[in-house]
Design a protein around this motif. Structure first.
Motif, PDB file in Angstrom:
ATOM      1  N   SER A   1       0.827  -1.208   0.000  1.00 48.68           N
ATOM      2  CA  SER A   1       0.000   0.000   0.000  1.00 48.68           C
ATOM      3  C   SER A   1       0.862   1.258   0.000  1.00 48.68           C
ATOM      4  O   SER A   1       0.494   2.280  -0.595  1.00 48.68           O
ATOM      5  CB  SER A   1      -0.933   0.009   1.215  1.00 48.68           C
ATOM      6  N   ILE A   2       2.013   1.206   0.663  1.00 50.60           N
ATOM      7  CA  ILE A   2       2.930   2.349   0.640  1.00 50.60           C
ATOM      8  C   ILE A   2       3.398   2.621  -0.787  1.00 50.60           C
ATOM      9  O   ILE A   2       3.421   3.773  -1.246  1.00 50.60           O
ATOM     10  CB  ILE A   2       4.132   2.101   1.568  1.00 50.60           C
ATOM     11  N   GLY A   3       3.765   1.555  -1.513  1.00 54.16           N
ATOM     12  CA  GLY A   3       4.174   1.728  -2.902  1.00 54.16           C
ATOM     13  C   GLY A   3       3.058   2.307  -3.751  1.00 54.16           C
ATOM     14  O   GLY A   3       3.276   3.197  -4.585  1.00 54.16           O
ATOM     15  N   GLN A   4       1.845   1.791  -3.554  1.00 51.23           N
ATOM     16  CA  GLN A   4       0.700   2.312  -4.289  1.00 51.23           C
ATOM     17  C   GLN A   4       0.485   3.792  -3.965  1.00 51.23           C
ATOM     18  O   GLN A   4       0.186   4.601  -4.850  1.00 51.23           O
ATOM     19  CB  GLN A   4      -0.553   1.524  -3.913  1.00 51.23           C
ATOM     20  N   GLY A   5       0.661   4.165  -2.693  1.00 56.55           N
ATOM     21  CA  GLY A   5       0.483   5.548  -2.287  1.00 56.55           C
ATOM     22  C   GLY A   5       1.453   6.483  -2.985  1.00 56.55           C
ATOM     23  O   GLY A   5       1.086   7.585  -3.404  1.00 56.55           O
ATOM     24  N   LEU A   6       2.717   6.068  -3.126  1.00 54.33           N
ATOM     25  CA  LEU A   6       3.701   6.902  -3.814  1.00 54.33           C
ATOM     26  C   LEU A   6       3.305   7.145  -5.265  1.00 54.33           C
ATOM     27  O   LEU A   6       3.437   8.259  -5.785  1.00 54.33           O
ATOM     28  CB  LEU A   6       5.086   6.248  -3.756  1.00 54.33           C
ATOM     29  N   VAL A   7       2.812   6.102  -5.924  1.00 52.84           N
ATOM     30  CA  VAL A   7       2.377   6.250  -7.311  1.00 52.84           C
ATOM     31  C   VAL A   7       1.179   7.196  -7.395  1.00 52.84           C
ATOM     32  O   VAL A   7       1.109   8.055  -8.284  1.00 52.84           O
ATOM     33  CB  VAL A   7       2.027   4.871  -7.916  1.00 52.84           C
ATOM     34  N   ILE A   8       0.234   7.058  -6.468  1.00 55.00           N
ATOM     35  CA  ILE A   8      -0.946   7.917  -6.472  1.00 55.00           C
ATOM     36  C   ILE A   8      -0.556   9.370  -6.217  1.00 55.00           C
ATOM     37  O   ILE A   8      -1.132  10.296  -6.798  1.00 55.00           O
ATOM     38  CB  ILE A   8      -1.965   7.421  -5.430  1.00 55.00           C
TER      39      ILE A   8
ATOM     40  N   SER B   1      10.586   6.551 -11.083  1.00 56.81           N
ATOM     41  CA  SER B   1      11.125   6.087  -9.799  1.00 56.81           C
ATOM     42  C   SER B   1      10.014   5.646  -8.853  1.00 56.81           C
ATOM     43  O   SER B   1      10.182   4.676  -8.105  1.00 56.81           O
ATOM     44  CB  SER B   1      11.952   7.200  -9.140  1.00 56.81           C
ATOM     45  N   ALA B   2       8.881   6.354  -8.879  1.00 58.10           N
ATOM     46  CA  ALA B   2       7.752   5.977  -8.023  1.00 58.10           C
ATOM     47  C   ALA B   2       7.252   4.583  -8.380  1.00 58.10           C
ATOM     48  O   ALA B   2       6.953   3.768  -7.490  1.00 58.10           O
ATOM     49  CB  ALA B   2       6.626   6.999  -8.159  1.00 58.10           C
ATOM     50  N   TYR B   3       7.190   4.273  -9.670  1.00 46.99           N
ATOM     51  CA  TYR B   3       6.741   2.944 -10.089  1.00 46.99           C
ATOM     52  C   TYR B   3       7.767   1.875  -9.729  1.00 46.99           C
ATOM     53  O   TYR B   3       7.401   0.742  -9.383  1.00 46.99           O
ATOM     54  CB  TYR B   3       6.464   2.928 -11.593  1.00 46.99           C
ATOM     55  N   VAL B   4       9.049   2.217  -9.805  1.00 51.61           N
ATOM     56  CA  VAL B   4      10.091   1.249  -9.435  1.00 51.61           C
ATOM     57  C   VAL B   4       9.999   0.921  -7.943  1.00 51.61           C
ATOM     58  O   VAL B   4      10.061  -0.255  -7.548  1.00 51.61           O
ATOM     59  CB  VAL B   4      11.489   1.795  -9.783  1.00 51.61           C
ATOM     60  N   ILE B   5       9.862   1.946  -7.108  1.00 55.16           N
ATOM     61  CA  ILE B   5       9.722   1.718  -5.659  1.00 55.16           C
ATOM     62  C   ILE B   5       8.492   0.881  -5.366  1.00 55.16           C
ATOM     63  O   ILE B   5       8.529  -0.049  -4.542  1.00 55.16           O
ATOM     64  CB  ILE B   5       9.652   3.061  -4.906  1.00 55.16           C
ATOM     65  N   CYS B   6       7.385   1.189  -6.052  1.00 56.37           N
ATOM     66  CA  CYS B   6       6.164   0.404  -5.873  1.00 56.37           C
ATOM     67  C   CYS B   6       6.405  -1.054  -6.245  1.00 56.37           C
ATOM     68  O   CYS B   6       5.955  -1.967  -5.542  1.00 56.37           O
ATOM     69  CB  CYS B   6       5.044   0.998  -6.735  1.00 56.37           C
ATOM     70  N   GLY B   7       7.131  -1.292  -7.336  1.00 58.90           N
ATOM     71  CA  GLY B   7       7.428  -2.654  -7.760  1.00 58.90           C
ATOM     72  C   GLY B   7       8.316  -3.389  -6.770  1.00 58.90           C
ATOM     73  O   GLY B   7       8.097  -4.578  -6.485  1.00 58.90           O
ATOM     74  N   LEU B   8       9.318  -2.708  -6.233  1.00 58.71           N
ATOM     75  CA  LEU B   8      10.212  -3.333  -5.257  1.00 58.71           C
ATOM     76  C   LEU B   8       9.451  -3.745  -3.998  1.00 58.71           C
ATOM     77  O   LEU B   8       9.641  -4.850  -3.473  1.00 58.71           O
ATOM     78  CB  LEU B   8      11.345  -2.368  -4.893  1.00 58.71           C
ATOM     79  N   LEU B   9       8.582  -2.865  -3.512  1.00 54.37           N
ATOM     80  CA  LEU B   9       7.793  -3.195  -2.325  1.00 54.37           C
ATOM     81  C   LEU B   9       6.790  -4.306  -2.622  1.00 54.37           C
ATOM     82  O   LEU B   9       6.514  -5.148  -1.761  1.00 54.37           O
ATOM     83  CB  LEU B   9       7.063  -1.945  -1.827  1.00 54.37           C
ATOM     84  N   ALA B  10       6.264  -4.324  -3.848  1.00 52.53           N
ATOM     85  CA  ALA B  10       5.361  -5.416  -4.233  1.00 52.53           C
ATOM     86  C   ALA B  10       6.106  -6.745  -4.263  1.00 52.53           C
ATOM     87  O   ALA B  10       5.564  -7.783  -3.868  1.00 52.53           O
ATOM     88  CB  ALA B  10       4.732  -5.124  -5.596  1.00 52.53           C
ATOM     89  N   GLY B  11       7.362  -6.735  -4.722  1.00 52.56           N
ATOM     90  CA  GLY B  11       8.160  -7.958  -4.733  1.00 52.56           C
ATOM     91  C   GLY B  11       8.412  -8.479  -3.331  1.00 52.56           C
ATOM     92  O   GLY B  11       8.317  -9.690  -3.078  1.00 52.56           O
ATOM     93  N   LEU B  12       8.713  -7.565  -2.398  1.00 50.33           N
ATOM     94  CA  LEU B  12       8.917  -7.973  -1.000  1.00 50.33           C
ATOM     95  C   LEU B  12       7.617  -8.516  -0.412  1.00 50.33           C
ATOM     96  O   LEU B  12       7.611  -9.564   0.253  1.00 50.33           O
ATOM     97  CB  LEU B  12       9.414  -6.783  -0.187  1.00 50.33           C
ATOM     98  N   ALA B  13       6.506  -7.811  -0.654  1.00 48.18           N
ATOM     99  CA  ALA B  13       5.217  -8.260  -0.130  1.00 48.18           C
ATOM    100  C   ALA B  13       4.808  -9.599  -0.730  1.00 48.18           C
ATOM    101  O   ALA B  13       4.153 -10.413  -0.072  1.00 48.18           O
ATOM    102  CB  ALA B  13       4.138  -7.206  -0.415  1.00 48.18           C
ATOM    103  N   ALA B  14       5.190  -9.846  -1.991  1.00 47.47           N
ATOM    104  CA  ALA B  14       4.839 -11.104  -2.650  1.00 47.47           C
ATOM    105  C   ALA B  14       5.456 -12.297  -1.919  1.00 47.47           C
ATOM    106  O   ALA B  14       4.837 -13.364  -1.821  1.00 47.47           O
ATOM    107  CB  ALA B  14       5.302 -11.080  -4.103  1.00 47.47           C
ATOM    108  N   VAL B  15       6.663 -12.122  -1.397  1.00 45.22           N
ATOM    109  CA  VAL B  15       7.324 -13.209  -0.661  1.00 45.22           C
ATOM    110  C   VAL B  15       6.593 -13.473   0.649  1.00 45.22           C
ATOM    111  O   VAL B  15       6.314 -14.631   1.004  1.00 45.22           O
ATOM    112  CB  VAL B  15       8.800 -12.856  -0.402  1.00 45.22           C
ATOM    113  N   PHE B  16       6.275 -12.417   1.394  1.00 48.72           N
ATOM    114  CA  PHE B  16       5.519 -12.581   2.636  1.00 48.72           C
ATOM    115  C   PHE B  16       4.176 -13.249   2.365  1.00 48.72           C
ATOM    116  O   PHE B  16       3.748 -14.142   3.101  1.00 48.72           O
ATOM    117  CB  PHE B  16       5.297 -11.221   3.312  1.00 48.72           C
ATOM    118  N   LEU B  17       3.509 -12.815   1.299  1.00 48.05           N
ATOM    119  CA  LEU B  17       2.188 -13.356   0.985  1.00 48.05           C
ATOM    120  C   LEU B  17       2.278 -14.821   0.569  1.00 48.05           C
ATOM    121  O   LEU B  17       1.403 -15.630   0.906  1.00 48.05           O
ATOM    122  CB  LEU B  17       1.542 -12.531  -0.129  1.00 48.05           C
TER     123      LEU B  17
END
Length: 336
Positions: free
Chosen positions: A45-52, A208-224
Motif C-alpha cells: 500500500s505504501i508503494g501504491q500511495g507513492l504512485v498515487i 522512480s515511483a513505479y520502481v519503488i512500488c514494484g520493489l515493495l510489491a516484490g517484497l510483499a509477494a514473498v511474505f504473501l
C-alpha cells in the motif's frame, strides 16, 4: 496532521464499537493476526500511495503477486536456489515490473490506467501459463526454512511482517517527507508541467515511483507466498490492488495527485483491516467484503472532494483580505 488525527480517532471509535459488540476483537490471537495482515497489506500500500501521489495508479499489484509468487516457489523448491538469492530475485523482479511501467508511463506517454491494466492481464496470464494453471506450494523441508520462519514468525510476540512494515515505513517517511525526492513527488503530482518548467526531471521522478512500488510489491509477494503456503495462479492476489488503493485513499492520498503521507497510508491500512475484521467477527457474509471496500473507496473520494472544495473556498476568501491593505497603500500613495 488533521487528516491523520481524524483517521486515528475513527479507528479507535470503530474498534471500541466492535469490541463492545464482539469481545473477541481485542483477544491476543485476533490482534496478532490483524497485525500480520496490516504488515502484509501495508508494504504494497505504501508503494501504491507513492504512485498515487504522482497522479498515477497501479492496477497490476495482485497479478504481480501471482507471477512473482509462482516463480519464487520454483526458485526455492525446484531450482535449488538459496533463499537469500531467491528473495533478492523476487524483489528485483518486482522492480523490473515497476521500471517497465514507469518507462511506458513517463517516456512513452501511455496513461497509467492503460499500462497497469494491461500488465494486470499479462501477469495473470503468464502466471497461469507458467504453472499450467496448477496450484504450486513449498512443501516441507528445504534450505528456505529460515526465510519461511522469518516470513511467518514473530519477534517479541509481534509478527515479523508488521516489523518489516515499520522499518519500510520509517525509511519511506524519510524519503517522502524529509528528502528532495519526496518534494519532487509532491510537485509532480500537483502540477507536472509546472514542475518540469522549474527544472525537475518529471519523467525520472514518475518512473522512480513505479520502481519503488514494484520493489515493495516484490517484497510483499514473498511474505504473501509464505502466508498462504500455496499459490493458485488464477486467484492468488486477486483484487489486492483495490486494497492498496483503498488504504491510500483512506489515508489521505488524493487520486488527483500531490497529496498523501506515509502515516496516513498506514492508518488507512489499519482501518481497512479493522473493517474486514468487523465483517468476519459480526458474521456478515464474506461475499460483502468487496462491497465494503467499494463503499470505503467511494466515501474516501467524496470526502477528498469535499475537503478540496472547502480548501478552495477558504483560499478564495483569503485573497481579497490579503489584497486589501496593498490596494489601500497603493491608493494612498497615488494622492498628491
Amino acid at each position: 496532521m488533521r487528516k491523520e488525527l481524524g483517521l486515528a480517532i475513527l479507528i479507535l471509535v470503530i474498534g471500541c464499537i466492535v469490541a463492545l459488540l464482539q469481545p473477541r476483537f481485542i483477544s491476543t490471537v485476533n490482534l496478532v493476526n490483524m497485525a500480520n495482515l496490516v504488515g502484509l497489506y501495508g508494504l504494497f500500500s505504501i508503494g501504491q500511495g507513492l504512485v498515487i501521489i504522482t497522479g498515477g495508479i497501479e492496477l497490476s499489484v495482485g497479478s504481480a503477486f501471482a507471477l512473482i509468487g509462482v516463480v519464487f516457489v520454483d526458485m526455492v523448491v525446484n531450482w535449488g536456489w538459496s533463499w537469500p538469492l531467491a528473495l533478492a530475485a523476487a524483489i528485483a523482479m518486482g522492480g523490473v515490473f515497476g521500471a517497465i511501467h514507469g518507462f511506458l508511463v513517463a517516456r512513452v506517454g501511455i496513461q497509467p490506467f492503460v499500462v497497469t491494466l494491461c500488465a494486470l492481464l499479462i501477469y495473470r496470464g503468464a502466471a497461469r501459463y507458467y504453472t499450467d494453471d496448477a496450484t504450486v506450494g513449498f512443501g516441507y523441508g528445504g534450505d528456505f526454512d529460515t526465510l519461511a520462519d522469518f516470513a511467518t514468525g514473530r519477534s517479541f510476540g509481534i509478527p515479523n511482517s508488521f516489523l518489516a512494515l515499520v522499518v519500510v515505513a520509517l525509511v519511506m517517511w524519510v524519503v517522502l517527507h524529509r528528502s528532495v525526492f519526496g518534494r519532487y513527488l509532491f510537485a509532480v503530482g500537483k502540477n507536472e508541467e509546472a514542475a518540469r518548467y522549474s527544472g525537475i526531471s518529471t519523467r525520472t521522478v514518475i518512473a522512480s515511483a513505479y520502481v519503488i512500488c514494484g520493489l515493495l510489491a516484490g517484497l510483499a509477494a514473498v511474505f504473501l507466498a509464505f502466508y498462504t503456503n500455496s499459490i493458485q495462479p488464477s486467484a492468488h492476489g486477486n483484487f489486492y490492488e483495490l486494497y492498496a488503493i483503498a488504504a491510500a485513499v483512506l489515508g489521505g492520498c488524493s487520486l488527483r495527485g500531490g497529496e498523501g503521507s506515509i502515516l496516513g497510508i498506514i492508518l488507512g491500512t489499519v482501518l481497512l483491516q479493522v473493517l474486514q475484521n468487523l465483517v468476519n467477527l459480526l458474521g456478515i457474509p464474506s461475499s460483502l467484503n468487496f462491497a465494503v471496500m467499494g463503499t470505503v473507496i467511494l466515501i474516501g473520494v467524496l470526502a477528498d472532494q469535499h475537503l478540496q472544495r472547502m480548501r478552495t473556498a477558504r483560499l478564495a476568501r483569503a485573497v481579497p483580505v490579503a489584497a486589501g491593505p496593498t490596494a489601500a497603500v497603493a491608493g494612498s500613495s497615488s494622492k498628491p
